[in-house]
Motif scaffolding. Structure first.
Motif, mmCIF file in Angstrom:
data_model
loop_
_atom_site.group_PDB
_atom_site.id
_atom_site.type_symbol
_atom_site.label_atom_id
_atom_site.label_comp_id
_atom_site.label_asym_id
_atom_site.label_seq_id
_atom_site.Cartn_x
_atom_site.Cartn_y
_atom_site.Cartn_z
ATOM 1 N N VAL A 1 1.852 -3.794 -31.526
ATOM 2 C CA VAL A 1 1.162 -2.671 -32.170
ATOM 3 C C VAL A 1 -0.140 -2.320 -31.464
ATOM 4 O O VAL A 1 -0.507 -1.147 -31.359
ATOM 5 N N LEU A 2 -0.848 -3.327 -30.954
ATOM 6 C CA LEU A 2 -2.177 -3.096 -30.395
ATOM 7 C C LEU A 2 -2.197 -2.045 -29.285
ATOM 8 O O LEU A 2 -3.053 -1.147 -29.304
ATOM 9 N N PRO A 3 -1.294 -2.103 -28.274
ATOM 10 C CA PRO A 3 -1.332 -1.051 -27.247
ATOM 11 C C PRO A 3 -1.102 0.343 -27.812
ATOM 12 O O PRO A 3 -1.724 1.319 -27.367
ATOM 13 N N LEU A 4 -0.214 0.448 -28.828
ATOM 14 C CA LEU A 4 0.053 1.756 -29.420
ATOM 15 C C LEU A 4 -1.166 2.263 -30.178
ATOM 16 O O LEU A 4 -1.550 3.434 -30.060
ATOM 17 N N LEU A 5 -1.801 1.384 -30.962
ATOM 18 C CA LEU A 5 -2.985 1.796 -31.714
ATOM 19 C C LEU A 5 -4.143 2.135 -30.789
ATOM 20 O O LEU A 5 -4.857 3.119 -31.002
ATOM 21 N N SER A 6 -4.340 1.308 -29.762
ATOM 22 C CA SER A 6 -5.458 1.558 -28.846
ATOM 23 C C SER A 6 -5.257 2.864 -28.098
ATOM 24 O O SER A 6 -6.214 3.601 -27.850
ATOM 25 N N GLN A 7 -4.001 3.173 -27.758
ATOM 26 C CA GLN A 7 -3.724 4.433 -27.068
ATOM 27 C C GLN A 7 -4.035 5.623 -27.968
ATOM 28 O O GLN A 7 -4.646 6.604 -27.537
ATOM 29 N N ARG A 8 -3.638 5.513 -29.239
ATOM 30 C CA ARG A 8 -3.903 6.608 -30.171
ATOM 31 C C ARG A 8 -5.398 6.758 -30.436
ATOM 32 O O ARG A 8 -5.932 7.874 -30.483
ATOM 33 N N LEU A 9 -6.084 5.637 -30.632
ATOM 34 C CA LEU A 9 -7.523 5.699 -30.880
ATOM 35 C C LEU A 9 -8.267 6.250 -29.665
ATOM 36 O O LEU A 9 -9.223 7.017 -29.818
ATOM 37 N N TRP B 1 -10.466 9.568 -29.706
ATOM 38 C CA TRP B 1 -11.863 9.537 -29.267
ATOM 39 C C TRP B 1 -12.101 10.549 -28.151
ATOM 40 O O TRP B 1 -13.117 11.244 -28.137
ATOM 41 N N ASP B 2 -11.176 10.661 -27.208
ATOM 42 C CA ASP B 2 -11.314 11.614 -26.107
ATOM 43 C C ASP B 2 -11.341 13.053 -26.614
ATOM 44 O O ASP B 2 -12.093 13.883 -26.098
ATOM 45 N N GLY C 1 -7.333 -2.797 -20.610
ATOM 46 C CA GLY C 1 -7.481 -2.148 -21.909
ATOM 47 C C GLY C 1 -6.564 -2.716 -22.973
ATOM 48 O O GLY C 1 -6.253 -3.909 -23.023
ATOM 49 N N GLY C 2 -6.088 -1.799 -23.853
ATOM 50 C CA GLY C 2 -5.261 -2.212 -24.974
ATOM 51 C C GLY C 2 -3.960 -2.857 -24.560
ATOM 52 O O GLY C 2 -3.474 -3.773 -25.228
ATOM 53 N N LEU C 3 -3.369 -2.391 -23.452
ATOM 54 C CA LEU C 3 -2.119 -2.990 -22.986
ATOM 55 C C LEU C 3 -2.330 -4.433 -22.567
ATOM 56 O O LEU C 3 -1.512 -5.306 -22.854
ATOM 57 N N LYS C 4 -3.430 -4.697 -21.893
ATOM 58 C CA LYS C 4 -3.722 -6.069 -21.469
ATOM 59 C C LYS C 4 -3.913 -6.981 -22.682
ATOM 60 O O LYS C 4 -3.394 -8.110 -22.711
ATOM 61 N N ALA C 5 -4.646 -6.487 -23.679
ATOM 62 C CA ALA C 5 -4.853 -7.287 -24.892
ATOM 63 C C ALA C 5 -3.537 -7.511 -25.625
ATOM 64 O O ALA C 5 -3.274 -8.602 -26.144
ATOM 65 N N GLY C 6 -2.694 -6.466 -25.681
ATOM 66 C CA GLY C 6 -1.394 -6.610 -26.327
ATOM 67 C C GLY C 6 -0.519 -7.626 -25.623
ATOM 68 O O GLY C 6 0.162 -8.435 -26.270
ATOM 69 N N LEU C 7 -0.524 -7.598 -24.282
ATOM 70 C CA LEU C 7 0.267 -8.569 -23.527
ATOM 71 C C LEU C 7 -0.271 -9.984 -23.718
ATOM 72 O O LEU C 7 0.503 -10.954 -23.731
ATOM 73 N N ALA C 8 -1.584 -10.120 -23.853
ATOM 74 C CA ALA C 8 -2.155 -11.445 -24.113
ATOM 75 C C ALA C 8 -1.659 -11.986 -25.453
ATOM 76 O O ALA C 8 -1.317 -13.174 -25.568
ATOM 77 N N LEU C 9 -1.615 -11.124 -26.477
ATOM 78 C CA LEU C 9 -1.099 -11.553 -27.770
ATOM 79 C C LEU C 9 0.388 -11.883 -27.697
ATOM 80 O O LEU C 9 0.855 -12.853 -28.320
#
Length: 410
Positions: free
Chosen positions: A239-247, A251-252, A179-187
């Motif tokens: 920022v991406l993992p934090l934003l993805s977690q909030r979004l 959504w949930d 998820g978002g954490l994986k994408a954030g780590l890739a960046l």
């Protein structure tokens, strides 16, 4: 680093300052959070690096101190602190609660090494001789000057080490998450690789000076551009993992709200709302869900005296005939008993509706003694969601229709 206005450094520095501003309130609420502290330290040092590297800033520092190139050890110290902060963040980020003590030991070692390098950088500057102010090409201009040369190599080695360790740790950790954490780590990994490219260009320019060649453009032009780009990429990675977690959480909540609406509509007539928390159009989704769940519980409590244990047992038998999971079977049985109870509740006289609880005299003996055991309210919101979805099943419809038919015959 040949930008006379410093925009190549002030712009990414401002961008990182905005990111830091989003984390300050959380740090204020949770000052003991080591991970959060590490994020804020990293962002603070990176902001310091970019603002201190800008030509106008370096010129101002040199002018205020009266020492030519006094800005150089400050910039190199901040770069070293930034490198150490990178490793500190990964140490705290990748370790779970069970490894907190081990992470703390590694963090102390990292801090000690970083501090030692910073002290050495400043000592080497004091021992060296750099009388000519160089705002954009100090690394190459003094590449052969005793002590200043060692200072340059030391900060580059520290920066390179942090880039190698950071990229390896992030790449390895990215294989274990999603998820978002994986994408954030890739960046972040990409940001570290860009930092390593910066180091390669710097080392190449310095090495060229040792070989009596002029490759200064690698250091003053291309390395600076890579530094700005790596900061933007790394900032997005944080920022991406934090934003993805909030979004995802947002959504949930909305999905849960709409999934619970059928159950709310089923019990709408049995609800007695004294306060409407979700009245305004700007009401947050958290308050809307809280109000909805509160209404549902009130409605179930109102009709609970009419829940029939025999109806639930019959619904269980019918639900088991379908190839459903155990959770779905229970949800259908509870929903069927609830739908039947709502119809029965509707036949009660107005006085009973106002109180929300009717007598239990007409219920079977075992159920009259413990009528709440017929329908156990789920402790987790997922249980209410399953019950809400089950209201559309054929089993529940048949029980609702049977109760309505019985009502019409009375």
């Amino acid at each position: 680093m040949n930008d006379p206005h410093g925009l190549a450094f002030y712009v990414p520095g401002t961008f990182l300052a905005l990111i830091l501003g989003t984390r300050i309130p959380a740090l204020w609420r949770h000052p003991q959070d080591r991970l959060l502290r590490s994020v804020c330290v990293l962002l603070t040092t990176s902001i310091g690096v970019f603002f201190s590297c800008a030509v106008p800033t370096m010129a101002a520092v040199n002018r205020l101190t009266g020492v030519p190139n006094a800005a150089a050890p400050i910039v190199y110290s901040l770069l070293t602190a930034f490198s150490g902060a990178n490793i500190l963040l990964i140490i705290h980020w990748s370790r779970g609660p069970d490894e907190a003590d081990r992470a703390a030991r590694w963090a102390r070692r990292c801090t000690a090494v970083t501090a030692a390098v910073i002290v050495a950088v400043n000592v080497l500057f004091l021992l060296g001789d750099a009388p000519v102010e160089r705002l954009t090409d100090l690394d190459t201009y003094y590449a052969t000057t005793p002590f200043i040369r060692e200072m340059i190599l030391l900060y580059l080695l520290a920066h390179t080490t942090a880039g190698v360790v950071g990229s390896l740790l992030c790449a390895r950790w990215a294989r274990e998450v999603h998820g978002g954490l994986k994408a954030g780590l890739a960046l972040l990994t990409l940001g570290y690789l860009l930092n390593l490219s910066y180091d390669v260009l710097k080392f190449s320019a310095v090495g060229a000076r040792w070989a009596h060649r002029d490759w200064d453009q690698l250091s003053t032009r291309y390395a600076a551009a890579l530094a700005s780009l790596s900061a933007l990429v790394a900032g997005l990675g944080f920022v991406l993992p934090l934003l993805s977690q909030r979004l995802a959480a947002y959504w949930d909540m909305w999905r849960r709200f709409y999934q619970l609406r059928p159950l709310w509509r089923e019990l709408r007539e049995a609800m007695h709302r004294s306060i409407d928390l979700a009245a305004g159009p700007c009401t947050s989704i958290e308050i809307r869900v809280t109000q909805l769940e509160s209404d549902i519980h009130d409605g179930i409590l109102a009709v609970s005296p009419h829940l029939d244990a025999r109806q639930r047992e019959r619904a269980l038998e019918e639900a088991r005939r379908g190839a459903r999971s155990a959770d779905d079977v229970v949800a259908i049985a509870d929903a069927a008993a609830l739908a039947h109870a709502v119809v029965v509740w509707g036949r009660e006289r107005p006085a009973d509706k106002e109180t929300g609880l009717a007598g239990t005299a007409g219920l079977p003996g075992p159920f009259r003694q413990n009528h709440r055991s017929v329908l156990t309210l789920p402790d987790h919101p997922a249980g209410l969601v399953r019950m809400s979805r089950a209201l559309s099943s054929d089993v529940v419809k048949s029980f609702r229709d049977a109760a309505a038919l019985e009502d019409s015959r009375r």
